[in-house]
Scaffold this active site. Structure first.
Site, PDB file in Angstrom:
ATOM      1  N   ASP A   1       9.192   1.980  -9.586  1.00 33.82           N
ATOM      2  CA  ASP A   1       9.437   0.967  -8.552  1.00 33.82           C
ATOM      3  C   ASP A   1      10.445  -0.031  -9.111  1.00 33.82           C
ATOM      4  OD1 ASP A   1       7.514   1.457  -6.308  1.00 33.82           O
ATOM      5  OD2 ASP A   1       6.017   1.212  -7.877  1.00 33.82           O
TER       6      ASP A   1
ATOM      7  N   ARG B   1      10.509  -2.966 -13.213  1.00 36.49           N
ATOM      8  CA  ARG B   1       9.849  -2.329 -14.367  1.00 36.49           C
ATOM      9  C   ARG B   1      10.788  -2.214 -15.563  1.00 36.49           C
ATOM     10  NH1 ARG B   1       5.778  -3.464 -11.137  1.00 36.49           N
ATOM     11  NH2 ARG B   1       5.284  -1.882  -9.557  1.00 36.49           N
TER      12      ARG B   1
ATOM     13  N   ARG C   1      10.551  -9.580  -0.894  1.00 41.80           N
ATOM     14  CA  ARG C   1      10.880  -8.179  -1.192  1.00 41.80           C
ATOM     15  C   ARG C   1      11.642  -7.548  -0.032  1.00 41.80           C
ATOM     16  NH1 ARG C   1       5.326  -5.354  -2.469  1.00 41.80           N
ATOM     17  NH2 ARG C   1       6.671  -3.559  -2.923  1.00 41.80           N
TER      18      ARG C   1
ATOM     19  N   LYS D   1      10.683   2.578   1.855  1.00 43.42           N
ATOM     20  CA  LYS D   1       9.280   2.220   2.058  1.00 43.42           C
ATOM     21  C   LYS D   1       9.172   0.898   2.829  1.00 43.42           C
ATOM     22  CE  LYS D   1       8.942  -0.041  -2.487  1.00 43.42           C
ATOM     23  NZ  LYS D   1       8.365   0.041  -3.841  1.00 43.42           N
ATOM     24  N   HIS D   2       7.993   0.530   3.382  1.00 44.88           N
ATOM     25  CA  HIS D   2       6.698   1.205   3.424  1.00 44.88           C
ATOM     26  C   HIS D   2       6.428   1.578   4.871  1.00 44.88           C
ATOM     27  CE1 HIS D   2       6.543  -1.728   0.062  1.00 44.88           C
ATOM     28  NE2 HIS D   2       5.786  -0.827  -0.569  1.00 44.88           N
TER      29      HIS D   2
ATOM     30  N   HIS E   1      -3.003  -3.664  -1.772  1.00 41.77           N
ATOM     31  CA  HIS E   1      -3.517  -3.375  -3.109  1.00 41.77           C
ATOM     32  C   HIS E   1      -5.006  -3.728  -3.205  1.00 41.77           C
ATOM     33  CE1 HIS E   1       0.841  -3.771  -3.865  1.00 41.77           C
ATOM     34  NE2 HIS E   1       0.623  -2.873  -4.808  1.00 41.77           N
TER      35      HIS E   1
ATOM     36  N   ASP F   1       1.808   5.900  -0.576  1.00 46.46           N
ATOM     37  CA  ASP F   1       1.686   4.809  -1.538  1.00 46.46           C
ATOM     38  C   ASP F   1       0.520   5.168  -2.450  1.00 46.46           C
ATOM     39  OD1 ASP F   1       2.127   2.393  -2.810  1.00 46.46           O
ATOM     40  OD2 ASP F   1       2.131   1.217  -0.973  1.00 46.46           O
TER      41      ASP F   1
END
Length: 422
Positions: free
Chosen positions: A139, A147, A208, A238-239, A251, A323
């Site tokens: 991601d 990351r 985002r 996404k999403h 999450h 996901d």
């Protein structure tokens, strides 16, 4: 010759001349075929041409699928997470013996650039005996979802890129990310985000997103997608079908969005349709309940959303990936294997399972059991495996390792990009 003979001869000559003129008169195009005078000399009949069955051409991918075991096919359906920042025995087993299709590196796996590169190289080297290379995924959105290790510049948040409203800059941003990911050996990125930022109470999307205008999000998102694709990185948009108008973080729990399909078509689905029309290879489906579309299953497990809406109505024939199935939105109500089987039956191709070695092993076993019981046909299995192998072939995915990361080159590219921002 006497006078009577000459007269008879003259009449005969006139008749012959008249006969010749009649034969030279063109045929009437309107004449009925049934009244056509057959020719005096019949054309000999031709020998009949015997046409055999058409030659069946089997593609190399079809041949490969025919040679794969059931375990190898099922393994291709999984993209799994890594525990820790170094290679483990569990990861070795999942790659070597369960033939997983891909691996995702998360923030918890990131340490230094050298250690991150070593982890990715170890994963690839372990997969070398297998005949199918891995999706190495991440991601890397920029902003707060990055990351990258310290020392490597990350993109600004999507909202800032959206304010530029410049397709060229968005394309170059995608290109920069692709360059970074290539340095570490990735081939797949779960980005860009095509969600619309249309709910200020949203705890998980916000900056985002590229913005609140569906057309802008689509235009800039597609440019970023192409910036990656053109530089050899698989972009997963996404999403789907849209996470912007939620007030719950998936999450932690399952969001519910009470909107009509018409509203989705006019707002949330606009960027996704643009991406599909412009050649998107892969779409990630979110864990959100849309009661107007499916009152029972969240989108990542819903045939109405994955097959009826995404594939049939929106004409998407690429890879569908879930996901993470270990997120609270799913794990609070289902076991991961249950959710994975239902998602696959509903039309998904890749099942993302970030956490839990037992979750990953048990999901493989559950899929195999569902196939052996006839709940999933082998034809359906082969359909997804073919999509997966076709995408890997398209991007020339390989398990090549990189010796080092050129941080200076990457940071110079970043400075060039940033200099263009207003």
């Amino acid at each position: 010759m006497n006078r009577q003979g000459s007269l008879i001869l003259g009449i005969i000559c006139c008749l012959l001349i008249l006969s010749g003129c009649l034969q030279s008169v063109p045929q009437d195009n309107n004449q009925d075929d049934s009244e056509t005078i057959p020719p005096m000399i019949e054309t000999p009949e031709k020998e009949p041409v015997i046409i055999g069955p058409p030659e069946i051409i089997v593609s190399p991918i079809d041949e490969m699928i025919d040679q794969m075991t059931l375990a190898e096919k099922v393994g291709q359906l999984l993209v799994i997470g890594v525990e820790g920042t170094s290679f483990s025995d569990e990861m070795d087993n999942l790659i070597r013996n369960y033939h997983v299709g891909g691996v995702i590196v998360m923030g918890k796996n990131v340490s230094t650039a050298a250690e991150m590169l070593q982890l990715i190289n170890n994963i690839k080297q372990t997969n070398e005996p297998n005949k199918i290379p891995l999706f190495m995924s991440v991601d890397e959105e920029g902003g707060r979802v990055s990351r990258l290790p310290a020392g490597i510049s990350k993109l600004p948040e999507a909202a800032k890129m959206g304010k530029q409203n410049d397709k060229t800059i968005s394309y170059r941003a995608g290109n920069y990310v692709a360059e970074v990911l290539h340095e570490f050996g990735y081939n797949m990125n779960f980005a860009p985000v095509l969600d619309i930022n249309n709910n200020p109470k949203n705890p998980v999307i916000g900056d985002r997103s590229l913005g609140a205008d569906p057309e802008l999000v689509g235009r800039l998102g597609v440019a970023t997608m192409h910036g990656m694709m053109d530089n050899g990185i698989i972009s997963v948009v996404k999403h789907f079908p849209g996470h912007g108008d939620t007030v719950v973080d998936s999450h932690k729990a399952l969001p519910k969005v009470e909107v009509t399909l018409e509203r989705l078509r006019n707002v949330e689905l606009v960027p996704f349709q643009q991406a599909i029309d412009k050649g998107a290879d892969a779409v990630m489906v979110a864990h959100i309940l849309f009661p107007a579309l499916d009152p029972d299953y969240p989108s990542s497990m819903s045939e109405a959303i994955i097959t009826d809406l995404l594939r049939d109505d929106m004409q998407f024939d690429g890879i569908v990936i879930t996901d993470d199935l270990t997120m609270g939105a799913i794990a609070n109500d289902y076991t991961v294997p249950e959710a994975a089987v239902q998602s696959f039956i509903s039309g998904s191709d890749l099942l993302l399972i970030v956490n839990g070695y037992d979750n990953q092993i048990n999901t493989v076993n559950a899929l195999v059991a569902a196939i052996e019981a006839g709940e999933i046909t082998e034809e359906r299995l082969n359909e997804s495996v073919k999509r997966i192998l076709t995408l890997k072939e398209k991007y020339d995915v390989a398990d090549d390792v990189n010796e080092s990361v050129d941080a200076k080159k990457l940071n110079d590219l970043y400075q060039e990009l940033i200099s263009r921002l207003k």
